[in-house]
Design a protein around this motif. Structure first.
Motif, PDB file in Angstrom:
ATOM      1  N   VAL A 145       0.860  -1.186   0.000  1.00 22.61           N
ATOM      2  CA  VAL A 145       0.000   0.000   0.000  1.00 22.61           C
ATOM      3  C   VAL A 145       0.896   1.235   0.000  1.00 22.61           C
ATOM      4  O   VAL A 145       1.832   1.331   0.804  1.00 22.61           O
ATOM      5  CB  VAL A 145      -0.933   0.013   1.226  1.00 22.61           C
ATOM      6  CG1 VAL A 145      -1.798   1.274   1.221  1.00 22.61           C
ATOM      7  CG2 VAL A 145      -1.819  -1.231   1.237  1.00 22.61           C
ATOM      8  N   ASN A 146       0.613   2.166  -0.945  1.00 17.65           N
ATOM      9  CA  ASN A 146       1.380   3.411  -1.041  1.00 17.65           C
ATOM     10  C   ASN A 146       0.446   4.604  -1.061  1.00 17.65           C
ATOM     11  O   ASN A 146      -0.679   4.520  -1.566  1.00 17.65           O
ATOM     12  CB  ASN A 146       2.227   3.427  -2.316  1.00 17.65           C
ATOM     13  CG  ASN A 146       3.324   2.376  -2.301  1.00 17.65           C
ATOM     14  OD1 ASN A 146       3.163   1.308  -2.866  1.00 17.65           O
ATOM     15  ND2 ASN A 146       4.431   2.679  -1.653  1.00 17.65           N
ATOM     16  N   ASP A 147       0.926   5.731  -0.511  1.00 19.25           N
ATOM     17  CA  ASP A 147       0.144   6.954  -0.600  1.00 19.25           C
ATOM     18  C   ASP A 147       0.431   7.657  -1.921  1.00 19.25           C
ATOM     19  O   ASP A 147       1.202   7.162  -2.759  1.00 19.25           O
ATOM     20  CB  ASP A 147       0.417   7.866   0.594  1.00 19.25           C
ATOM     21  CG  ASP A 147       1.871   8.330   0.665  1.00 19.25           C
ATOM     22  OD1 ASP A 147       2.586   8.248  -0.358  1.00 19.25           O
ATOM     23  OD2 ASP A 147       2.287   8.782   1.750  1.00 19.25           O
ATOM     24  N   THR A 196      -2.835   3.630  -3.368  1.00 18.86           N
ATOM     25  CA  THR A 196      -2.855   2.521  -4.325  1.00 18.86           C
ATOM     26  C   THR A 196      -2.509   1.225  -3.604  1.00 18.86           C
ATOM     27  O   THR A 196      -1.719   1.216  -2.653  1.00 18.86           O
ATOM     28  CB  THR A 196      -1.861   2.754  -5.469  1.00 18.86           C
ATOM     29  OG1 THR A 196      -0.537   2.914  -4.930  1.00 18.86           O
ATOM     30  CG2 THR A 196      -2.238   3.975  -6.287  1.00 18.86           C
ATOM     31  N   LEU A 197      -3.113   0.133  -4.068  1.00 18.51           N
ATOM     32  CA  LEU A 197      -2.847  -1.204  -3.537  1.00 18.51           C
ATOM     33  C   LEU A 197      -2.249  -2.047  -4.652  1.00 18.51           C
ATOM     34  O   LEU A 197      -2.856  -2.201  -5.719  1.00 18.51           O
ATOM     35  CB  LEU A 197      -4.145  -1.842  -3.035  1.00 18.51           C
ATOM     36  CG  LEU A 197      -4.074  -3.335  -2.705  1.00 18.51           C
ATOM     37  CD1 LEU A 197      -3.181  -3.578  -1.495  1.00 18.51           C
ATOM     38  CD2 LEU A 197      -5.477  -3.897  -2.453  1.00 18.51           C
ATOM     39  N   SER A 198      -1.070  -2.587  -4.405  1.00 28.24           N
ATOM     40  CA  SER A 198      -0.422  -3.488  -5.357  1.00 28.24           C
ATOM     41  C   SER A 198      -0.428  -4.899  -4.775  1.00 28.24           C
ATOM     42  O   SER A 198      -0.117  -5.096  -3.591  1.00 28.24           O
ATOM     43  CB  SER A 198       1.019  -3.046  -5.639  1.00 28.24           C
ATOM     44  OG  SER A 198       1.042  -1.753  -6.205  1.00 28.24           O
ATOM     45  N   LEU A 199      -0.794  -5.882  -5.606  1.00 33.05           N
ATOM     46  CA  LEU A 199      -0.893  -7.276  -5.187  1.00 33.05           C
ATOM     47  C   LEU A 199       0.218  -8.058  -5.867  1.00 33.05           C
ATOM     48  O   LEU A 199       0.305  -8.100  -7.103  1.00 33.05           O
ATOM     49  CB  LEU A 199      -2.268  -7.841  -5.553  1.00 33.05           C
ATOM     50  CG  LEU A 199      -3.439  -7.045  -4.961  1.00 33.05           C
ATOM     51  CD1 LEU A 199      -4.750  -7.497  -5.553  1.00 33.05           C
ATOM     52  CD2 LEU A 199      -3.462  -7.182  -3.448  1.00 33.05           C
ATOM     53  N   LEU A 200       1.071  -8.678  -5.061  1.00 39.49           N
ATOM     54  CA  LEU A 200       2.264  -9.342  -5.583  1.00 39.49           C
ATOM     55  C   LEU A 200       2.162 -10.846  -5.377  1.00 39.49           C
ATOM     56  O   LEU A 200       2.179 -11.320  -4.240  1.00 39.49           O
ATOM     57  CB  LEU A 200       3.513  -8.801  -4.878  1.00 39.49           C
ATOM     58  CG  LEU A 200       3.618  -7.268  -4.785  1.00 39.49           C
ATOM     59  CD1 LEU A 200       4.831  -6.874  -3.956  1.00 39.49           C
ATOM     60  CD2 LEU A 200       3.686  -6.653  -6.169  1.00 39.49           C
ATOM     61  N   GLY A 201       2.035 -11.599  -6.445  1.00 40.12           N
ATOM     62  CA  GLY A 201       2.093 -13.055  -6.352  1.00 40.12           C
ATOM     63  C   GLY A 201       0.822 -13.744  -5.912  1.00 40.12           C
ATOM     64  O   GLY A 201       0.852 -14.942  -5.630  1.00 40.12           O
ATOM     65  N   GLU A 233      -9.573   5.467  -2.124  1.00 35.03           N
ATOM     66  CA  GLU A 233      -9.566   6.640  -1.243  1.00 35.03           C
ATOM     67  C   GLU A 233      -9.679   6.186   0.209  1.00 35.03           C
ATOM     68  O   GLU A 233     -10.365   5.206   0.507  1.00 35.03           O
ATOM     69  CB  GLU A 233     -10.718   7.589  -1.574  1.00 35.03           C
ATOM     70  CG  GLU A 233     -10.607   8.259  -2.937  1.00 35.03           C
ATOM     71  CD  GLU A 233      -9.517   9.311  -2.985  1.00 35.03           C
ATOM     72  OE1 GLU A 233      -9.257   9.939  -1.930  1.00 35.03           O
ATOM     73  OE2 GLU A 233      -8.931   9.519  -4.061  1.00 35.03           O
ATOM     74  N   TYR A 234      -9.006   6.905   1.097  1.00 36.02           N
ATOM     75  CA  TYR A 234      -9.053   6.573   2.518  1.00 36.02           C
ATOM     76  C   TYR A 234      -9.347   7.834   3.317  1.00 36.02           C
ATOM     77  O   TYR A 234      -8.755   8.884   3.071  1.00 36.02           O
ATOM     78  CB  TYR A 234      -7.716   5.973   2.973  1.00 36.02           C
ATOM     79  CG  TYR A 234      -7.791   5.239   4.278  1.00 36.02           C
ATOM     80  CD1 TYR A 234      -8.026   3.861   4.315  1.00 36.02           C
ATOM     81  CD2 TYR A 234      -7.641   5.899   5.499  1.00 36.02           C
ATOM     82  CE1 TYR A 234      -8.101   3.176   5.511  1.00 36.02           C
ATOM     83  CE2 TYR A 234      -7.725   5.229   6.690  1.00 36.02           C
ATOM     84  CZ  TYR A 234      -7.956   3.863   6.693  1.00 36.02           C
ATOM     85  OH  TYR A 234      -8.043   3.181   7.888  1.00 36.02           O
ATOM     86  N   ALA A 250      -6.397  14.442   8.945  1.00 39.15           N
ATOM     87  CA  ALA A 250      -6.015  15.472   7.994  1.00 39.15           C
ATOM     88  C   ALA A 250      -4.499  15.462   7.830  1.00 39.15           C
ATOM     89  O   ALA A 250      -3.746  15.190   8.770  1.00 39.15           O
ATOM     90  CB  ALA A 250      -6.484  16.842   8.463  1.00 39.15           C
ATOM     91  N   VAL A 251      -4.042  15.742   6.604  1.00 37.08           N
ATOM     92  CA  VAL A 251      -2.604  15.727   6.331  1.00 37.08           C
ATOM     93  C   VAL A 251      -1.865  16.713   7.231  1.00 37.08           C
ATOM     94  O   VAL A 251      -0.703  16.504   7.589  1.00 37.08           O
ATOM     95  CB  VAL A 251      -2.351  16.064   4.844  1.00 37.08           C
ATOM     96  CG1 VAL A 251      -0.866  16.099   4.542  1.00 37.08           C
ATOM     97  CG2 VAL A 251      -3.042  15.044   3.956  1.00 37.08           C
ATOM     98  N   ALA A 252      -2.541  17.792   7.625  1.00 41.14           N
ATOM     99  CA  ALA A 252      -1.896  18.792   8.488  1.00 41.14           C
ATOM    100  C   ALA A 252      -1.419  18.177   9.800  1.00 41.14           C
ATOM    101  O   ALA A 252      -0.467  18.675  10.423  1.00 41.14           O
ATOM    102  CB  ALA A 252      -2.858  19.937   8.758  1.00 41.14           C
ATOM    103  N   MET A 253      -2.083  17.096  10.240  1.00 37.83           N
ATOM    104  CA  MET A 253      -1.669  16.455  11.487  1.00 37.83           C
ATOM    105  C   MET A 253      -0.260  15.893  11.386  1.00 37.83           C
ATOM    106  O   MET A 253       0.460  15.824  12.373  1.00 37.83           O
ATOM    107  CB  MET A 253      -2.668  15.361  11.858  1.00 37.83           C
ATOM    108  CG  MET A 253      -4.053  15.863  12.214  1.00 37.83           C
ATOM    109  SD  MET A 253      -4.024  16.955  13.659  1.00 37.83           S
ATOM    110  CE  MET A 253      -3.469  15.814  14.920  1.00 37.83           C
TER     111      MET A 253
END
Length: 611
Positions: free
Chosen positions: A385-387, A423-428, A445-446, A450-453
């Motif tokens: 999982v990546n932002d 994004t979710l990447s599935l490996l194997g 989306e999640y 807040a990003v400010a935190m």
């Protein structure tokens, strides 16, 4: 973690050939009565061994079978053998790969606690302490789930229990412990059957619950007559839902039975029968006796479970009529073969159906179009999982299950992600036929913090410096405004005070004026002698136009007046809100002043001196 160990054990013990296309789906319906009942020892704190017993069995695909085995001692995977045959189980048996026993992974623990007067206060105190220790030691630190269902005259479930604390899931450890701490005796009767029904309903539900479940009961099993039909409760219906072969795959019931104060007939027998027939155990504790020893035995039995993983090779589509046999040290664990039927495969590659945010926990639920190979789907290394910035989101665990015939994985995050795109990447990941899930990243989306935190946590020290500087500037500004309003600071008779604390207004002396002498004590407690030349009258109040003015918000703009009449002086209150007092008595009209009379107005005192 438990799931990591389980997935690693599966990879070591399962050859690649075992994942070739298969054409079998296990049909458990005919297996409902196949397993031996794990009859628990009866007696206070009884811990007699029953020997290894299968309490639950699950089939995820045509060749992946998991059997949950309870044993009162160490067992070796080498003692187990399994075979797949055409019903004869003779010379043409096809051997199965028996994988090593591994950590059974996550479990859903459902506690049913009787809060009627059948339970003594000492037993309730022990239960509260034991359940709390069980939660702290076995649930809080892992991916296990927890539900607490108290029951008495009614079954306190969900919002019905209100402030007394139902908790399903155990996502909030503090809330869970608070709910356990609120357990206490309150009701007089017991809705036992309704409580068990609620627990079975919860255990049979989907929603990403762990595959393995266990119901733990503390009660005397006495069913209030109001809840019975024909003087009996239909335990057969409950047993059918609990046994292996049910939709839930079997749910064992571990019970501490409190010996009833009087003969309750079939209720007590049904209580024991339900526990044992489900694959669980039953401990009987005499009325009022300590239940601590029984709880220890129960805990050891519930936690002493391993999972035996069986992988069947591809038998082809002509395997109709084949059945499964499992033996331990040459003896059948299953008293009768488990029938299987051929399956149909759609030939399509598995896909991601949806990615949903979990409720109550930090993580996501990933739904697939079909069942996946659990040895791959249960490995959290196969999920990335990546932002939006490409930074990785730490995953601390994954729970794979089958819902509505398709695979479903719950990913639990280590920390709470921020709101935004991911994004979710599935490996194997692959299905039983070896067809792989696409490794193209899946966007979702999640909703989190807040990003400010993030910047607040990373640069809190800078925020603190700015806040201190701002507070200092505000304090200086306020101080300047106050000093300016109060005409600065002055030193009178060695004491520092505001310049506007007392303001004297003197009249020019004329032949008609009279000399008025007052000893004034101001808001600071400073007293000084004031002499005024009064031409008929002298006004006192907050306004600067008065003969004497004070910065005292408890005084009116014109508070009272002193009038000269001949050789005498008179004081009159000017209809003020807080009033004017003469020698402690509120003025209601004009009063003549005598030597040493005390006038009080606001926070000031005036002592009249006759001249």
């Amino acid at each position: 973690m438990a799931l990591e160990r389980r997935a690693e054990a599966a990879r070591r013990g399962s050859p690649k050939a075992a994942r070739r296309p298969a054409a079998l789906v296990a049909a458990l319906a005919a297996f409902a009565l196949c397993l031996p009942m794990a009859a628990g020892a009866t007696g206070a704190g009884a811990t007699a061994a029953d020997g290894p017993a299968i309490e639950q069995i699950h089939v995820d695909g045509p060749n992946e079978i998991r059997a949950y085995i309870r044993a009162d001692g160490p067992i070796s995977p080498d003692s187990f053998t399994a075979a797949m045959g055409d019903g004869r189980l003779a010379s043409d048996v096809v051997a199965m790969d028996v994988e090593a026993l591994a950590d059974p992974g996550a479990c859903m623990y459902i506690f049913l606690v009787d809060v009627s007067k059948s339970v003594s206060q000492e037993q309730m105190d022990t239960a509260r302490r034991a359940i709390g220790e069980f939660y702290e030691g076995s649930v809080r630190q892992g991916l296990d789930r927890f539900a607490l269902i108290p029951f008495g005259d009614i079954v306190y479930y969900g919002a019905e229990y209100g402030r007394r604390g139902f908790l399903a899931g155990g996502e909030d450890p503090d809330e869970a412990m608070a709910a356990i701490g609120r357990l206490d005796r309150s009701d007089s009767q017991t809705a036992f059957y309704s409580a068990v029904s609620r627990a079975v309903e919860l255990a049979s539900g989907g929603g990403g619950l762990p595959e393995r479940k266990a119901i733990i009961v503390l009660s005397d099993g006495d069913e209030d007559p109001r809840y019975k039909e024909n003087d009996n409760w239909p335990y057969e219906d409950i047993e059918a839902k609990l046994k292996i072969g049910s939709e839930a795959g079997g749910v064992p019931v571990y019970s501490i039975g409190l010996s009833p104060r009087f003969d309750i007939g079939a209720d007590w027998d049904n209580f024991q029968r339900m526990s044992k027939a489900s694959g669980g155990r039953f401990w009987e504790v005499p009325l009022g006796a300590d239940i601590g020893e029984a709880f220890d035995a129960l805990k050891a039995s519930v936690l002493g479970v391993s999972v035996l993983r069986l992988t069947a090779p591809d038998l082809g589509a002509d395997a109709a009529g084949y059945s499964l046999s499992i033996k331990r040290d040459g003896a059948d664990v299953l008293p009768a073969p488990l029938p299987i039927e051929p399956s149909e495969e759609d030939g399509a590659d598995p896909e991601v159906g949806s990615v949903e945010q979990l409720e109550g926990r930090e993580g996501i639920r990933v739904r697939f179009s079909e069942r996946l190979d659990p040895s791959l789907a249960g490995d959290m290394a196969n999920y990335l999982v990546n932002d939006a910035g490409g930074a990785s989101v730490a995953v601390k665990g994954v729970q794979y299950a089958v819902e509505d015939g398709a695979g479903c994985s719950e990913l639990i995050f280590e920390d709470r992600p921020y709101s935004g795109a991911y994004t979710l990447s599935l490996l194997g990941l692959a299905d039983y036929a070896g067809r792989s899930v696409s490794d193209v990243p899946v966007p979702f989306e999640y909703e989190g913090e807040a990003v400010a935190m993030k910047y607040l946590r990373d640069y809190w020290w800078a925020v603190l410096i700015v806040a201190i500087a701002a507070i200092a500037l505000i304090a200086l500004r306020v101080s300047y405004s106050v000093l300016r309003k109060r005409k600065g600071l002055v030193k009178i008779e060695g004491k520092v005070g505001f310049g506007d604390a007392v303001e004297f207004r003197h009249e020019f002396e004329t032949p008609e004026t009279k000399r008025l002498c007052l000893i004034v004590t101001d808001t600071r407690g400073d007293a000084q002698k004031v002499e005024l030349d009064v031409n008929k009258s002298a006004f006192v109040g907050r306004s600067k136009t008065n003969n004497l003015s004070f910065d005292d918000d408890s005084m009116s703009r014109q508070h009272f007046v002193i009038e000269a009449d001949g050789d005498a002086f008179f004081v009159t209150d000017l209809q003020t809100t807080n009033g004017t007092f003469l020698n402690g008595v509120r003025l209601s009209g004009k009063r003549r002043l005598e030597h040493n009379d005390v006038i009080t107005a606001g926070r000031e005192k005036f002592v009249f001196k006759a001249t």
